[in-house]
Enzyme design. Structure first.
Site, PDB file in Angstrom:
ATOM      1  N   LYS A  99      -7.144   5.806  -8.573  1.00 28.82           N
ATOM      2  CA  LYS A  99      -5.807   5.449  -7.694  1.00 28.82           C
ATOM      3  C   LYS A  99      -5.454   6.680  -6.681  1.00 28.82           C
ATOM      4  CE  LYS A  99      -1.015   5.115  -7.099  1.00 28.82           C
ATOM      5  NZ  LYS A  99      -1.193   4.568  -6.549  1.00 28.82           N
TER       6      LYS A  99
ATOM      7  N   HIS B   4      -1.429   6.773 -13.654  1.00 27.61           N
ATOM      8  CA  HIS B   4      -2.144   5.421 -13.371  1.00 27.61           C
ATOM      9  C   HIS B   4      -3.733   5.924 -13.280  1.00 27.61           C
ATOM     10  CE1 HIS B   4       1.826   5.436 -10.866  1.00 27.61           C
ATOM     11  NE2 HIS B   4       0.902   3.419 -10.363  1.00 27.61           N
ATOM     12  N   HIS B   5      -3.853   4.628 -13.368  1.00 30.23           N
ATOM     13  CA  HIS B   5      -5.446   4.564 -13.131  1.00 30.23           C
ATOM     14  C   HIS B   5      -6.644   5.489 -12.941  1.00 30.23           C
ATOM     15  CE1 HIS B   5      -6.017   2.361  -9.746  1.00 30.23           C
ATOM     16  NE2 HIS B   5      -4.340   1.696 -10.101  1.00 30.23           N
TER      17      HIS B   5
ATOM     18  N   SER C 248       7.558  -0.031  -2.548  1.00 30.52           N
ATOM     19  CA  SER C 248       6.383   1.036  -2.991  1.00 30.52           C
ATOM     20  C   SER C 248       5.576   0.130  -5.027  1.00 30.52           C
ATOM     21  CB  SER C 248       6.924   2.636  -3.946  1.00 30.52           C
ATOM     22  OG  SER C 248       8.072   2.273  -4.218  1.00 30.52           O
TER      23      SER C 248
ATOM     24  N   THR D 247       0.962  -1.375   0.139  1.00 27.48           N
ATOM     25  CA  THR D 247       0.130  -0.053   0.146  1.00 27.48           C
ATOM     26  C   THR D 247       1.432   1.645  -0.142  1.00 27.48           C
ATOM     27  OG1 THR D 247      -1.484  -0.928   1.768  1.00 27.48           O
ATOM     28  CG2 THR D 247      -2.253   1.576   1.314  1.00 27.48           C
TER      29      THR D 247
HETATM   30  N1  LIG Z   1       3.650  -1.742  -4.327  1.00 31.07           N
HETATM   31  C1  LIG Z   1       3.195  -2.321  -5.638  1.00 31.07           C
HETATM   32  O1  LIG Z   1       3.855  -2.958  -6.373  1.00 31.07           O
HETATM   33  C2  LIG Z   1       1.422  -1.449  -5.393  1.00 31.07           C
HETATM   34  C3  LIG Z   1       1.034  -0.880  -5.046  1.00 31.07           C
HETATM   35  N2  LIG Z   1      -0.342  -0.807  -5.104  1.00 31.07           N
HETATM   36  C4  LIG Z   1      -1.053   0.179  -3.909  1.00 31.07           C
HETATM   37  O2  LIG Z   1      -1.500  -1.004  -3.587  1.00 31.07           O
HETATM   38  C5  LIG Z   1      -3.167  -0.551  -2.491  1.00 31.07           C
HETATM   39  C6  LIG Z   1      -4.491  -1.373  -2.991  1.00 31.07           C
HETATM   40  O3  LIG Z   1      -4.324  -0.706  -4.537  1.00 31.07           O
HETATM   41  P1  LIG Z   1      -5.452  -2.361  -5.248  1.00 31.07           P
HETATM   42  O4  LIG Z   1      -5.888  -3.477  -5.092  1.00 31.07           O
HETATM   43  O5  LIG Z   1      -4.995  -1.320  -6.678  1.00 31.07           O
HETATM   44  O6  LIG Z   1      -6.801  -1.083  -4.539  1.00 31.07           O
HETATM   45  P2  LIG Z   1      -8.345  -1.886  -4.644  1.00 31.07           P
HETATM   46  O7  LIG Z   1      -8.788  -0.482  -4.231  1.00 31.07           O
HETATM   47  O8  LIG Z   1      -8.865  -2.404  -5.969  1.00 31.07           O
HETATM   48  O9  LIG Z   1      -7.889  -2.781  -3.375  1.00 31.07           O
HETATM   49  C7  LIG Z   1      -8.170  -1.855  -2.066  1.00 31.07           C
HETATM   50  C8  LIG Z   1      -9.030  -3.249  -1.100  1.00 31.07           C
HETATM   51  O10 LIG Z   1      -8.706  -2.526   0.002  1.00 31.07           O
HETATM   52  C9  LIG Z   1     -10.501  -2.654   0.657  1.00 31.07           C
HETATM   53  N3  LIG Z   1     -10.423  -1.229   2.509  1.00 31.07           N
HETATM   54  C10 LIG Z   1     -10.110  -0.234   2.963  1.00 31.07           C
HETATM   55  N4  LIG Z   1     -10.443   0.122   3.896  1.00 31.07           N
HETATM   56  C11 LIG Z   1     -10.387  -1.504   4.026  1.00 31.07           C
HETATM   57  C12 LIG Z   1      -9.558  -2.101   5.466  1.00 31.07           C
HETATM   58  N5  LIG Z   1     -10.342  -1.660   6.538  1.00 31.07           N
HETATM   59  N6  LIG Z   1      -9.307  -3.232   5.288  1.00 31.07           N
HETATM   60  C13 LIG Z   1      -9.156  -4.356   4.708  1.00 31.07           C
HETATM   61  N7  LIG Z   1      -9.304  -3.609   3.132  1.00 31.07           N
HETATM   62  C14 LIG Z   1      -9.872  -2.444   3.641  1.00 31.07           C
HETATM   63  C15 LIG Z   1     -10.918  -1.935   0.151  1.00 31.07           C
HETATM   64  O11 LIG Z   1     -12.065  -2.021   0.008  1.00 31.07           O
HETATM   65  P3  LIG Z   1     -12.931  -1.951  -0.664  1.00 31.07           P
HETATM   66  O12 LIG Z   1     -14.134  -2.073  -1.912  1.00 31.07           O
HETATM   67  O13 LIG Z   1     -15.086  -1.531   0.054  1.00 31.07           O
HETATM   68  O14 LIG Z   1     -13.103  -0.352  -0.404  1.00 31.07           O
HETATM   69  C16 LIG Z   1     -10.042  -2.781  -1.556  1.00 31.07           C
HETATM   70  O15 LIG Z   1     -10.852  -3.887  -1.451  1.00 31.07           O
HETATM   71  C17 LIG Z   1      -3.083   1.391  -3.314  1.00 31.07           C
HETATM   72  O16 LIG Z   1      -1.778   1.755  -2.413  1.00 31.07           O
HETATM   73  C18 LIG Z   1      -1.475   0.954  -4.346  1.00 31.07           C
HETATM   74  O17 LIG Z   1      -0.805   2.331  -4.956  1.00 31.07           O
HETATM   75  C19 LIG Z   1      -0.798  -1.406  -5.676  1.00 31.07           C
HETATM   76  C20 LIG Z   1       0.118  -1.889  -6.878  1.00 31.07           C
HETATM   77  C21 LIG Z   1       1.176  -2.530  -6.877  1.00 31.07           C
HETATM   78  O1  LIG Z   2      -2.447   2.016  -7.805  1.00 34.19           O
HETATM   79  C1  LIG Z   2      -1.753   1.483  -8.211  1.00 34.19           C
HETATM   80  O2  LIG Z   2      -2.474   0.983  -9.049  1.00 34.19           O
HETATM   81  C2  LIG Z   2       0.159   1.628  -8.116  1.00 34.19           C
HETATM   82  N1  LIG Z   2       0.312   1.535  -7.555  1.00 34.19           N
HETATM   83  C3  LIG Z   2       2.127   1.612  -6.733  1.00 34.19           C
HETATM   84  C4  LIG Z   2       2.654   2.752  -6.191  1.00 34.19           C
HETATM   85  O3  LIG Z   2       1.890   3.866  -6.315  1.00 34.19           O
HETATM   86  O4  LIG Z   2       3.669   3.697  -7.336  1.00 34.19           O
HETATM   87  C5  LIG Z   2       2.440   0.694  -7.956  1.00 34.19           C
HETATM   88  C6  LIG Z   2       2.286   0.967  -9.036  1.00 34.19           C
HETATM   89  O5  LIG Z   2       2.592   1.567 -10.214  1.00 34.19           O
HETATM   90  C7  LIG Z   2       0.432   0.568  -8.956  1.00 34.19           C
END
Ligand SMILES: NC(=O)C1=CN([C@@H]2O[C@H](COP(=O)(O)OP(=O)(O)OC[C@H]3O[C@@H](n4cnc5c(N)ncnc54)[C@H](OP(=O)(O)O)[C@@H]3O)[C@@H](O)[C@H]2O)C=CC1
Ligand SMILES: O=C(O)C1=N[C@H](C(=O)O)C[C@H](O)C1
Length: 235
Positions: free
Chosen positions: A135, A131-132, A97, A72
């Protein structure tokens, strides 16, 4: 290995599939409204949730003596608090990240290029991340890591989202476009020419695979780690 998923959105669901393909079991899933399974049974937790909840998710798992891999982004102002909490609990924590192999190679390339460009002040650096539109954070965590890599290896002093960046600031342009998994560009521009390095994620598979590989690596360890440790990139 038994895995707890903290967050079950776009990333959580792909991580679940890849973890099962690699022979692991999902023993706990925490969503916004509900949780299923038992956190205490997990060998490791993987957090891909939302910036506002990541810190409490991480602390809950560390308190249960479950090491945490966190992908996250957008909560980094609390990083030292989390690192101290992990040490206090004598557990393990790894934040990335970006977990994709390609981006971690790109981070190394970025550091190397920044070192080289330090001597050529006719070039100004700027960055773009795309990004989408769902985000929540800007700039992306990956863009912040890239900016930190440049700051550590140059005479720039900070990064900014403000297009009116000063000569000492790295401007990051954060663009939101439907469906884009993640594109990062670092650009060095002079009046004569431009040098650009760019990473384009075609999908989210690399992020998810990297997170599962990091979890396999972190299980049974104690301390604070990064993907540099997992990929053996530390100099
Ligand atoms: N480090 C990396 O390589 C990458 C990092 N990321 C990061 O990961 C995070 C998640 O991305 P992504 O899966 O695309 O986002 P999504 O919005 O698809 O998923 C986030 C999930 O967290 C849930 N959520 C909300 N509140 C809580 C809670 N209290 N406890 C547990 N879960 C909760 C949401 O639920 P609800 O649907 O009900 O809101 C949702 O299902 C972001 O911060 C993104 O920037 C993403 C891709 C790659
Ligand atoms: O939110 C995303 O989707 C992603 N988040 C990460 C970031 O904040 O760098 C990694 C990736 O780029 C996808």
């Amino acid at each position: 290995m038994n895995i707890a998923l903290l967050g079950y959105g776009k990333m959580g669901k792909i991580i679940e599939r890849i973890a099962i393909e690699r022979g692991h079991s999902i023993v706990y899933i925490k969503q916004r409204e509900q949780s299923t399974g038992n956190l205490e049974q997990a060998d490791v937790a993987i957090d891909f949730s939302v910036p506002s909840i990541a810190v409490s998710n991480i602390k809950e798992a560390l308190t249960a003596q479950v090491p945490v891999v966190c992908g996250t982004t957008g909560w980094l102002e609390h990083y030292s608090e989390v690192a101290d909490f992990c040490k206090e609990k004598d557990s393990a924590f790894l934040y990335g990240s970006n977990f994709s192999l390609g981006v971690n190679i790109f981070f190394e390339l970025n550091d190397y290029l920044a070192k080289m460009m330090k001597n050529f002040e006719q070039y100004g650096v700027s960055m773009q991340e795309i990004h989408h539109t769902q985000k929540l954070d800007a700039p992306s965590g990956t863009a912040i890591t890239l900016a930190e890599g440049i700051l550590a290896n140059s005479s720039y002093e900070s990064w900014t989202l403000d297009p009116q960046a000063t000569d000492k600031q790295i401007h990051i342009d954060a663009v939101r476009e439907d469906q884009v998994p993640g594109t990062h560009t670092v650009r060095y521009d002079s009046s004569i020419d431009q040098i650009e390095i760019k990473h384009t994620a075609h999908n989210r598979e690399g992020f998810a695979l990297g997170a599962v590989v990091a979890a396999e690596w972190l299980k049974d360890k104690k301390g604070i780690f990064s993907m540099k440790d997992v990929l053996n990139l530390k100099k």
